[in-house]
Design a protein around this motif. Structure first.
Motif, PDB file in Angstrom:
ATOM      1  N   PHE A 243       2.958   4.082   4.674  1.00 50.24           N
ATOM      2  CA  PHE A 243       2.723   2.687   5.043  1.00 50.24           C
ATOM      3  C   PHE A 243       4.056   1.967   5.131  1.00 50.24           C
ATOM      4  CE2 PHE A 243      -1.802   1.919   4.937  1.00 50.24           C
ATOM      5  CZ  PHE A 243      -2.307   2.939   4.158  1.00 50.24           C
TER       6      PHE A 243
ATOM      7  N   TYR B 272      -6.066   0.954  15.785  1.00 53.81           N
ATOM      8  CA  TYR B 272      -5.842   2.381  15.554  1.00 53.81           C
ATOM      9  C   TYR B 272      -5.279   3.033  16.816  1.00 53.81           C
ATOM     10  CZ  TYR B 272     -10.340   3.330  17.914  1.00 53.81           C
ATOM     11  OH  TYR B 272     -11.366   3.417  18.819  1.00 53.81           O
TER      12      TYR B 272
ATOM     13  N   TYR C 139       0.895   1.828   9.504  1.00 58.26           N
ATOM     14  CA  TYR C 139       0.741   3.152   8.891  1.00 58.26           C
ATOM     15  C   TYR C 139       0.978   4.206   9.968  1.00 58.26           C
ATOM     16  CZ  TYR C 139      -1.488   7.365   7.091  1.00 58.26           C
ATOM     17  OH  TYR C 139      -1.734   8.661   6.699  1.00 58.26           O
TER      18      TYR C 139
ATOM     19  N   GLY D 223       6.178  -1.570   4.531  1.00 60.84           N
ATOM     20  CA  GLY D 223       6.228  -2.408   3.339  1.00 60.84           C
ATOM     21  C   GLY D 223       5.308  -3.613   3.364  1.00 60.84           C
TER      22      GLY D 223
ATOM     23  N   LEU E 297       0.829  -1.191   0.000  1.00 59.02           N
ATOM     24  CA  LEU E 297       0.000   0.000   0.000  1.00 59.02           C
ATOM     25  C   LEU E 297       0.873   1.253   0.000  1.00 59.02           C
ATOM     26  CD1 LEU E 297      -2.558  -1.060   2.768  1.00 59.02           C
ATOM     27  CD2 LEU E 297      -2.865  -1.193   0.285  1.00 59.02           C
TER      28      LEU E 297
ATOM     29  N   HIS F 183      -7.546   3.230  -4.226  1.00 57.99           N
ATOM     30  CA  HIS F 183      -8.640   3.157  -3.261  1.00 57.99           C
ATOM     31  C   HIS F 183      -8.903   4.535  -2.665  1.00 57.99           C
ATOM     32  CE1 HIS F 183      -8.571  -1.291  -2.746  1.00 57.99           C
ATOM     33  NE2 HIS F 183      -7.259  -1.184  -2.862  1.00 57.99           N
TER      34      HIS F 183
ATOM     35  N   TRP G 219     -13.007   1.643   3.394  1.00 59.88           N
ATOM     36  CA  TRP G 219     -12.272   1.620   2.134  1.00 59.88           C
ATOM     37  C   TRP G 219     -13.208   1.245   1.001  1.00 59.88           C
ATOM     38  CZ3 TRP G 219      -6.605   1.525   1.704  1.00 59.88           C
ATOM     39  CH2 TRP G 219      -5.949   1.695   2.923  1.00 59.88           C
ATOM     40  N   GLY G 220     -12.962   1.825  -0.163  1.00 66.24           N
ATOM     41  CA  GLY G 220     -13.625   1.352  -1.362  1.00 66.24           C
ATOM     42  C   GLY G 220     -12.861   0.179  -1.949  1.00 66.24           C
ATOM     43  N   GLN G 221     -13.460  -0.462  -2.947  1.00 70.07           N
ATOM     44  CA  GLN G 221     -12.819  -1.616  -3.588  1.00 70.07           C
ATOM     45  C   GLN G 221     -11.740  -1.208  -4.585  1.00 70.07           C
ATOM     46  OE1 GLN G 221     -13.087  -4.938  -2.836  1.00 70.07           O
ATOM     47  NE2 GLN G 221     -14.209  -4.094  -1.085  1.00 70.07           N
TER      48      GLN G 221
ATOM     49  N   TRP H 102       0.265   5.459   0.532  1.00 67.86           N
ATOM     50  CA  TRP H 102      -0.572   6.637   0.734  1.00 67.86           C
ATOM     51  C   TRP H 102      -0.270   7.647  -0.370  1.00 67.86           C
ATOM     52  CZ3 TRP H 102       0.905  11.731   1.760  1.00 67.86           C
ATOM     53  CH2 TRP H 102      -0.143  12.606   2.092  1.00 67.86           C
TER      54      TRP H 102
ATOM     55  N   ALA I 142     -10.078  -5.352  -0.150  1.00 67.12           N
ATOM     56  CA  ALA I 142      -9.630  -4.063   0.352  1.00 67.12           C
ATOM     57  C   ALA I 142      -9.084  -4.223   1.771  1.00 67.12           C
ATOM     58  CB  ALA I 142     -10.791  -3.072   0.353  1.00 67.12           C
ATOM     59  N   PRO I 143      -8.166  -3.352   2.175  1.00 65.27           N
ATOM     60  CA  PRO I 143      -7.651  -3.423   3.544  1.00 65.27           C
ATOM     61  C   PRO I 143      -8.745  -3.186   4.588  1.00 65.27           C
ATOM     62  CG  PRO I 143      -6.237  -2.072   2.153  1.00 65.27           C
ATOM     63  CD  PRO I 143      -7.485  -2.323   1.380  1.00 65.27           C
TER      64      PRO I 143
ATOM     65  N   TYR J 162      -1.056   2.711  13.115  1.00 62.18           N
ATOM     66  CA  TYR J 162      -2.309   2.061  12.733  1.00 62.18           C
ATOM     67  C   TYR J 162      -1.932   0.775  12.010  1.00 62.18           C
ATOM     68  CZ  TYR J 162      -4.122   6.764  13.522  1.00 62.18           C
ATOM     69  OH  TYR J 162      -4.443   7.975  14.096  1.00 62.18           O
TER      70      TYR J 162
ATOM     71  N   TYR K 231      -3.385  -2.420   9.410  1.00 61.14           N
ATOM     72  CA  TYR K 231      -4.394  -2.847   8.444  1.00 61.14           C
ATOM     73  C   TYR K 231      -4.121  -4.278   8.016  1.00 61.14           C
ATOM     74  CZ  TYR K 231      -5.481   2.056   8.343  1.00 61.14           C
ATOM     75  OH  TYR K 231      -5.840   3.324   8.731  1.00 61.14           O
TER      76      TYR K 231
ATOM     77  N   HIS L 270       1.838  16.803   6.875  1.00 60.07           N
ATOM     78  CA  HIS L 270       0.627  16.003   6.700  1.00 60.07           C
ATOM     79  C   HIS L 270       0.817  14.922   5.644  1.00 60.07           C
ATOM     80  CE1 HIS L 270      -1.400  18.876   9.240  1.00 60.07           C
ATOM     81  NE2 HIS L 270      -0.950  19.849   8.477  1.00 60.07           N
ATOM     82  N   ARG L 271       1.917  14.207   5.744  1.00 58.01           N
ATOM     83  CA  ARG L 271       2.152  13.096   4.817  1.00 58.01           C
ATOM     84  C   ARG L 271       2.090  11.780   5.566  1.00 58.01           C
ATOM     85  NH1 ARG L 271       6.851  15.979   1.536  1.00 58.01           N
ATOM     86  NH2 ARG L 271       7.874  15.823   3.550  1.00 58.01           N
ATOM     87  N   GLY L 272       1.376  10.837   4.957  1.00 58.52           N
ATOM     88  CA  GLY L 272       1.259   9.529   5.544  1.00 58.52           C
ATOM     89  C   GLY L 272       2.236   8.557   4.900  1.00 58.52           C
TER      90      GLY L 272
ATOM     91  N   LEU M  82      -9.098  -2.027   8.777  1.00 59.34           N
ATOM     92  CA  LEU M  82      -8.438  -1.496   9.960  1.00 59.34           C
ATOM     93  C   LEU M  82      -8.590  -2.484  11.116  1.00 59.34           C
ATOM     94  CD1 LEU M  82      -7.162   1.057  11.424  1.00 59.34           C
ATOM     95  CD2 LEU M  82      -9.535   1.675  11.987  1.00 59.34           C
TER      96      LEU M  82
ATOM     97  N   TYR N  51      -0.191  -4.310   7.257  1.00 56.79           N
ATOM     98  CA  TYR N  51       0.544  -3.077   7.019  1.00 56.79           C
ATOM     99  C   TYR N  51       0.410  -2.142   8.214  1.00 56.79           C
ATOM    100  CZ  TYR N  51       0.439  -4.468   2.086  1.00 56.79           C
ATOM    101  OH  TYR N  51       0.584  -5.151   0.894  1.00 56.79           O
TER     102      TYR N  51
ATOM    103  N   PHE O 264      -7.986   5.009   8.670  1.00 52.50           N
ATOM    104  CA  PHE O 264      -8.769   4.802   7.448  1.00 52.50           C
ATOM    105  C   PHE O 264      -9.741   3.666   7.762  1.00 52.50           C
ATOM    106  CE2 PHE O 264      -6.024   7.732   5.797  1.00 52.50           C
ATOM    107  CZ  PHE O 264      -4.742   7.306   5.500  1.00 52.50           C
TER     108      PHE O 264
ATOM    109  N   THR P  92       2.406   8.727  10.315  1.00 50.64           N
ATOM    110  CA  THR P  92       2.714   9.973   9.622  1.00 50.64           C
ATOM    111  C   THR P  92       4.101  10.451  10.036  1.00 50.64           C
ATOM    112  OG1 THR P  92       1.582  11.204  11.372  1.00 50.64           O
ATOM    113  CG2 THR P  92       0.333  10.730   9.390  1.00 50.64           C
TER     114      THR P  92
ATOM    115  N   GLN Q 162      -4.959  -7.080   5.080  1.00 51.29           N
ATOM    116  CA  GLN Q 162      -5.443  -7.204   3.705  1.00 51.29           C
ATOM    117  C   GLN Q 162      -5.357  -8.650   3.261  1.00 51.29           C
ATOM    118  OE1 GLN Q 162      -3.298  -5.266   0.434  1.00 51.29           O
ATOM    119  NE2 GLN Q 162      -5.247  -4.765  -0.545  1.00 51.29           N
TER     120      GLN Q 162
ATOM    121  N   THR R 215      -5.028  12.076   6.858  1.00 49.24           N
ATOM    122  CA  THR R 215      -3.686  11.526   7.011  1.00 49.24           C
ATOM    123  C   THR R 215      -3.410  11.087   8.439  1.00 49.24           C
ATOM    124  OG1 THR R 215      -2.991  13.057   5.309  1.00 49.24           O
ATOM    125  CG2 THR R 215      -1.253  11.983   6.575  1.00 49.24           C
TER     126      THR R 215
END
Lengths: 118, 109
Positions: free
Chosen positions: B100, B48, B88, B102, A45, A95, A108-110, A47, B42-43, B33, B35, B96-98, B45, B86, A105, B90, B37, A101
């Motif tokens: 993940f 958190y 996650y 690897g 993934l 997605h 999530w959408g597909q 961001w 889709a991932p 956070y 996730y 304000h950059r996130g 959560l 994964y 999250f 910041t 998958q 940020t």
């Protein structure tokens, strides 16, 4: 039902543009920040971008900054990603996700697939 | 650019405890956070704000963070927990950059 549905993906040549959309339903859209996250085929993934509830604050990954623009229309419960100057490395499943940020999250959408190829 | 580092793979037998780590310089000041998958999905959560579990996530999932490392623990891992995980967070630059990690492939067999 809380739902996010992406659209707008497709095949585009290097240097081209696409606009992705994400339609939200089942929750009060303007109560939440939103984000885009992508996943290249077989990869992890990444961001991409985030926006706060009213569009007043945005953020971008270094890999897309200056080429992609995130926006939202709260009247239409929709999130967008304008992608310009596309490169092969932008090929991924995109997605949309509920949360900014610095939030979780939690929905999530597909995803919608973007392929950049000549 | 800021990075979060995870082991590529973790393997446990059913019923054992799986621990997946995530290291990053900003983790002492920023939440982690986690996730899950599963293949083709889709991932989701699972943890958190370092250690909180969303409703609907089994109690066997827990999280912790100390210093520059966050850890996802699955106590009594089940076959259905096999997935990519994964972390996650910041960066601390205020931009304000996130980011993940690897990803870690958890195998339960």
């Amino acid at each position: 039902e809380v739902q996010l549905v992406e659209s707008g993906g497709g095949v585009v040549r290097p240097g081209g543009s696409l606009r992705l959309s994400c339609a939200a339903s089942g929750f009060t859209f303007d109560d939440y920040g939103m984000s885009w996250v992508r996943q290249a085929p077989g990869k992890g993934l990444e961001w991409v971008s985030g926006i706060n509830w009213n569009g007043g604050s945005t953020g971008y990954a270094d890999s897309v900054k200056g080429r992609f623009t995130i926006s939202r229309d709260n009247a239409k419960n929709s999130l967008y990603l304008q992608m310009n100057s596309l490169r092969a490395e932008d090929t991924a499943l995109y997605h949309c996700a509920r949360g900014t940020t610095t939030d979780a999250f939690d929905i999530w959408g597909q995803g919608t697939m973007v392929t950049v190829s000549s | 650019s800021y990075e979060l580092t995870q082991p590529p793979s973790v393997s446990v037998s059913p019923g054992q405890t799986a621990r997946i780590t995530c290291s990053g310089d900003a983790l002492p000041k920023k939440y982690a956070y986690w996730y899950q998958q599963k293949s083709g999905q889709a991932p989701v959560l699972v943890i958190y704000e370092d250690s909180k579990r969303p409703s609907g996530i089994p109690e066997r999932f827990s999280g912790s963070s100390s210093g520059t490392m966050a850890t996802l623990t699955i106590s009594g891992a089940q076959v259905e927990d096999e997935a990519d995980y994964y972390c996650y967070s910041t960066d601390s630059s205020g931009n304000h950059r996130g980011v993940f990690g690897g990803g870690t492939k958890l195998t339960v067999l």
